[in-house]
Design a protein around this motif. Structure first.
Motif, mmCIF file in Angstrom:
data_model
loop_
_atom_site.group_PDB
_atom_site.id
_atom_site.type_symbol
_atom_site.label_atom_id
_atom_site.label_comp_id
_atom_site.label_asym_id
_atom_site.label_seq_id
_atom_site.Cartn_x
_atom_site.Cartn_y
_atom_site.Cartn_z
ATOM 1 N N PRO A 48 0.803 -1.229 0.000
ATOM 2 C CA PRO A 48 0.000 0.000 0.000
ATOM 3 C C PRO A 48 0.838 1.283 0.000
ATOM 4 C CG PRO A 48 -0.405 -1.320 1.996
ATOM 5 C CD PRO A 48 0.456 -2.130 1.093
ATOM 6 N N GLU A 49 2.006 1.259 0.673
ATOM 7 C CA GLU A 49 2.827 2.486 0.758
ATOM 8 C C GLU A 49 3.299 2.955 -0.612
ATOM 9 O OE1 GLU A 49 3.256 -0.394 2.154
ATOM 10 O OE2 GLU A 49 4.069 -0.292 4.183
ATOM 11 N N GLU A 50 3.417 2.044 -1.555
ATOM 12 C CA GLU A 50 3.929 2.410 -2.885
ATOM 13 C C GLU A 50 2.826 2.513 -3.933
ATOM 14 O OE1 GLU A 50 6.712 3.559 -3.759
ATOM 15 O OE2 GLU A 50 7.922 3.166 -1.982
ATOM 16 N N ALA A 51 1.600 2.155 -3.574
ATOM 17 C CA ALA A 51 0.490 2.184 -4.541
ATOM 18 C C ALA A 51 0.176 3.628 -4.935
ATOM 19 C CB ALA A 51 -0.729 1.521 -3.918
ATOM 20 N N PRO A 52 -0.418 3.865 -6.107
ATOM 21 C CA PRO A 52 -0.883 2.871 -7.077
ATOM 22 C C PRO A 52 0.232 2.397 -8.022
ATOM 23 C CG PRO A 52 -1.490 5.066 -7.827
ATOM 24 C CD PRO A 52 -0.807 5.238 -6.492
ATOM 25 N N PHE A 53 0.026 1.215 -8.577
ATOM 26 C CA PHE A 53 0.974 0.628 -9.528
ATOM 27 C C PHE A 53 0.379 0.665 -10.937
ATOM 28 C CE2 PHE A 53 1.894 -1.209 -5.406
ATOM 29 C CZ PHE A 53 3.277 -1.044 -5.330
ATOM 30 N N ASP A 54 1.247 0.978 -11.916
ATOM 31 C CA ASP A 54 0.798 0.981 -13.310
ATOM 32 C C ASP A 54 0.575 -0.442 -13.817
ATOM 33 O OD1 ASP A 54 1.211 3.885 -13.739
ATOM 34 O OD2 ASP A 54 3.297 3.335 -13.297
ATOM 35 N N ARG A 55 1.358 -1.350 -13.262
ATOM 36 C CA ARG A 55 1.267 -2.754 -13.677
ATOM 37 C C ARG A 55 1.419 -3.642 -12.455
ATOM 38 N NH1 ARG A 55 -0.333 -0.426 -17.529
ATOM 39 N NH2 ARG A 55 0.454 -0.554 -19.676
ATOM 40 N N ILE A 56 0.659 -4.762 -12.431
ATOM 41 C CA ILE A 56 0.821 -5.747 -11.362
ATOM 42 C C ILE A 56 0.883 -7.128 -12.006
ATOM 43 C CG2 ILE A 56 -0.189 -6.765 -9.274
ATOM 44 C CD1 ILE A 56 -1.494 -4.106 -8.622
ATOM 45 N N ILE A 57 1.861 -7.927 -11.592
ATOM 46 C CA ILE A 57 2.000 -9.289 -12.123
ATOM 47 C C ILE A 57 2.061 -10.260 -10.949
ATOM 48 C CG2 ILE A 57 4.523 -8.963 -12.351
ATOM 49 C CD1 ILE A 57 4.463 -10.937 -14.699
ATOM 50 N N LEU A 58 1.271 -11.336 -11.039
ATOM 51 C CA LEU A 58 1.305 -12.382 -10.018
ATOM 52 C C LEU A 58 1.952 -13.615 -10.630
ATOM 53 C CD1 LEU A 58 -1.186 -10.493 -9.262
ATOM 54 C CD2 LEU A 58 -2.002 -12.446 -7.940
ATOM 55 N N THR A 59 2.947 -14.173 -9.937
ATOM 56 C CA THR A 59 3.576 -15.386 -10.454
ATOM 57 C C THR A 59 3.326 -16.558 -9.517
ATOM 58 O OG1 THR A 59 5.719 -14.820 -9.492
ATOM 59 C CG2 THR A 59 5.310 -14.082 -11.744
ATOM 60 N N ALA A 60 2.328 -16.404 -8.628
ATOM 61 C CA ALA A 60 1.751 -17.510 -7.864
ATOM 62 C C ALA A 60 0.248 -17.336 -8.042
ATOM 63 C CB ALA A 60 2.138 -17.418 -6.391
ATOM 64 N N ALA A 61 -0.484 -18.462 -8.023
ATOM 65 C CA ALA A 61 -1.894 -18.390 -8.423
ATOM 66 C C ALA A 61 -2.849 -18.281 -7.242
ATOM 67 C CB ALA A 61 -2.246 -19.629 -9.247
ATOM 68 N N PRO A 62 -3.647 -17.201 -7.168
ATOM 69 C CA PRO A 62 -4.716 -17.112 -6.177
ATOM 70 C C PRO A 62 -6.000 -17.726 -6.755
ATOM 71 C CG PRO A 62 -4.608 -15.070 -7.382
ATOM 72 C CD PRO A 62 -3.573 -15.993 -8.007
ATOM 73 N N ARG A 63 -6.965 -18.063 -5.873
ATOM 74 C CA ARG A 63 -8.269 -18.534 -6.359
ATOM 75 C C ARG A 63 -8.989 -17.412 -7.092
ATOM 76 N NH1 ARG A 63 -10.866 -22.881 -3.758
ATOM 77 N NH2 ARG A 63 -9.385 -24.015 -2.475
ATOM 78 N N GLU A 64 -8.868 -16.225 -6.504
ATOM 79 C CA GLU A 64 -9.422 -15.020 -7.129
ATOM 80 C C GLU A 64 -8.393 -13.916 -6.949
ATOM 81 O OE1 GLU A 64 -13.052 -13.997 -5.160
ATOM 82 O OE2 GLU A 64 -13.874 -15.995 -5.543
ATOM 83 N N VAL A 65 -8.399 -12.945 -7.842
ATOM 84 C CA VAL A 65 -7.436 -11.844 -7.698
ATOM 85 C C VAL A 65 -7.735 -11.106 -6.384
ATOM 86 C CG1 VAL A 65 -6.568 -9.712 -8.695
ATOM 87 C CG2 VAL A 65 -7.231 -11.608 -10.198
ATOM 88 N N PRO A 66 -6.742 -11.013 -5.488
ATOM 89 C CA PRO A 66 -6.971 -10.355 -4.197
ATOM 90 C C PRO A 66 -7.471 -8.912 -4.364
ATOM 91 C CG PRO A 66 -4.856 -11.507 -4.192
ATOM 92 C CD PRO A 66 -5.381 -11.571 -5.598
ATOM 93 N N LYS A 67 -8.456 -8.562 -3.544
ATOM 94 C CA LYS A 67 -9.096 -7.249 -3.647
ATOM 95 C C LYS A 67 -8.093 -6.108 -3.471
ATOM 96 C CE LYS A 67 -13.043 -5.277 -1.792
ATOM 97 N NZ LYS A 67 -13.320 -5.030 -0.395
ATOM 98 N N ALA A 68 -7.163 -6.297 -2.521
ATOM 99 C CA ALA A 68 -6.177 -5.235 -2.256
ATOM 100 C C ALA A 68 -5.367 -4.923 -3.514
ATOM 101 C CB ALA A 68 -5.246 -5.655 -1.122
ATOM 102 N N LEU A 69 -5.097 -5.962 -4.313
ATOM 103 C CA LEU A 69 -4.281 -5.732 -5.512
ATOM 104 C C LEU A 69 -5.072 -4.964 -6.568
ATOM 105 C CD1 LEU A 69 -2.352 -9.127 -5.780
ATOM 106 C CD2 LEU A 69 -1.708 -7.017 -4.595
ATOM 107 N N VAL A 70 -6.352 -5.299 -6.705
ATOM 108 C CA VAL A 70 -7.187 -4.554 -7.663
ATOM 109 C C VAL A 70 -7.256 -3.090 -7.234
ATOM 110 C CG1 VAL A 70 -9.471 -4.375 -8.728
ATOM 111 C CG2 VAL A 70 -8.524 -6.632 -8.182
ATOM 112 N N GLU A 71 -7.363 -2.874 -5.916
ATOM 113 C CA GLU A 71 -7.416 -1.494 -5.415
ATOM 114 C C GLU A 71 -6.111 -0.752 -5.671
ATOM 115 O OE1 GLU A 71 -10.533 -2.514 -1.872
ATOM 116 O OE2 GLU A 71 -8.500 -1.888 -1.300
#
Ligand code: SAH
Length: 225
Positions: free
Chosen positions: A154-177
């Motif tokens: 959160p301290e560095e947000a917002p991000f122009d791009r986010i990449i996950l290289t481990a798989a969640p069941r659903e994209v975590p809400k915090a990351l979408v935010e």
């Protein structure tokens, strides 16, 4: 003149005995399968993949498959790294968040394509060794944090791009935010027995989300909170 070029080439090969293997990897596994972004191909040609795996795994570092790096983590197959990087549509001005540092290889590939990479790893030993590798190889615009990717950074947000290289069941809400408006997120999503859907999310200028699936992939699951 020809002799000097030959000597320069020999020096280059001596400095990195894997240059030829890496060239072959890019041509046969990546370009031939439809990745054409010149900057992505250049990054895949440049980053010494063999230096991100334990020494006894170096011989296979450029083969057409994922590589185990211990602690249940794997570096993705070269094609998948290139594909996800291309889907991210990185540019030099971007601030990028990666979830799942692992060896630091994907972060190193992004390093030359963007302004700064922030990357989070949940296994302390992996975070420490990736930080060391990246520092030793001079990837100065990558910051590694040991922590839980579900929370993002959160301290560095917002991000122009986010990449996950481990798989969640659903994209975590915090990351979408934490994704900037106009930003893109690329992630393997799902919990099926055979893998996940590679998903691209695009946050619209009004904050709404458009999402598409690009096909099946198999990543290690994101460790739940
Ligand atoms: N991108 C890495 C490979 C990642 S493998 C590379 O290029 O080498 C997936 C990584 O995600 C593993 O190292 C695993 O420990 C990490 N991981 C799993 N769950 C996580 C979570 N909740 N937060 C952060 N990292 C996580």
């Amino acid at each position: 003149m020809g002799l000097w070029i030959a000597i320069a080439l020999l020096r280059l090969l001596a400095a990195d005995p894997f240059t030829a293997e890496r060239e072959r990897m890019v041509r046969d596994q990546i370009e031939d399968r439809g990745i054409h972004d010149a900057a992505v191909l250049r990054a895949m040609r440049t980053v010494p993949r063999h230096l991100f795996v334990p020494e006894n795994g170096r011989r296979l570092a450029y083969a057409d498959h994922p590589l185990s790096i211990g602690h249940g983590a794997t570096i993705s197959q070269p094609f998948v790294v290139a594909w996800m990087t291309e889907l991210l549509e990185p540019s030099k001005a971007h601030k990028v968040l990666e979830i799942g540092t692992g060896s630091g290889y994907q972060a190193a590939v992004l390093s030359g394509l963007v302004n700064h990479v922030y990357t989070i790893e949940i296994v302390p030993e992996l975070a420490a060794s990736a930080r060391q590798t990246l520092q030793k190889l001079g990837y100065g615009n990558v910051t590694v944090r040991e922590g839980d990717g579900y929370k993002g950074w959160p301290e560095e947000a917002p991000f122009d791009r986010i990449i996950l290289t481990a798989a969640p069941r659903e994209v975590p809400k915090a990351l979408v935010e934490q994704l900037a408006k106009g930003g893109r997120l690329v992630a393997p999503v799902g919990s099926g027995p055979w893998g996940q859907e590679l998903t691209v999310m695009h946050k619209q200028p009004d904050g709404s989300i458009r999402q598409r699936s690009m096909g099946g992939v198999a990543f290690v699951p994101m460790v739940p909170k």
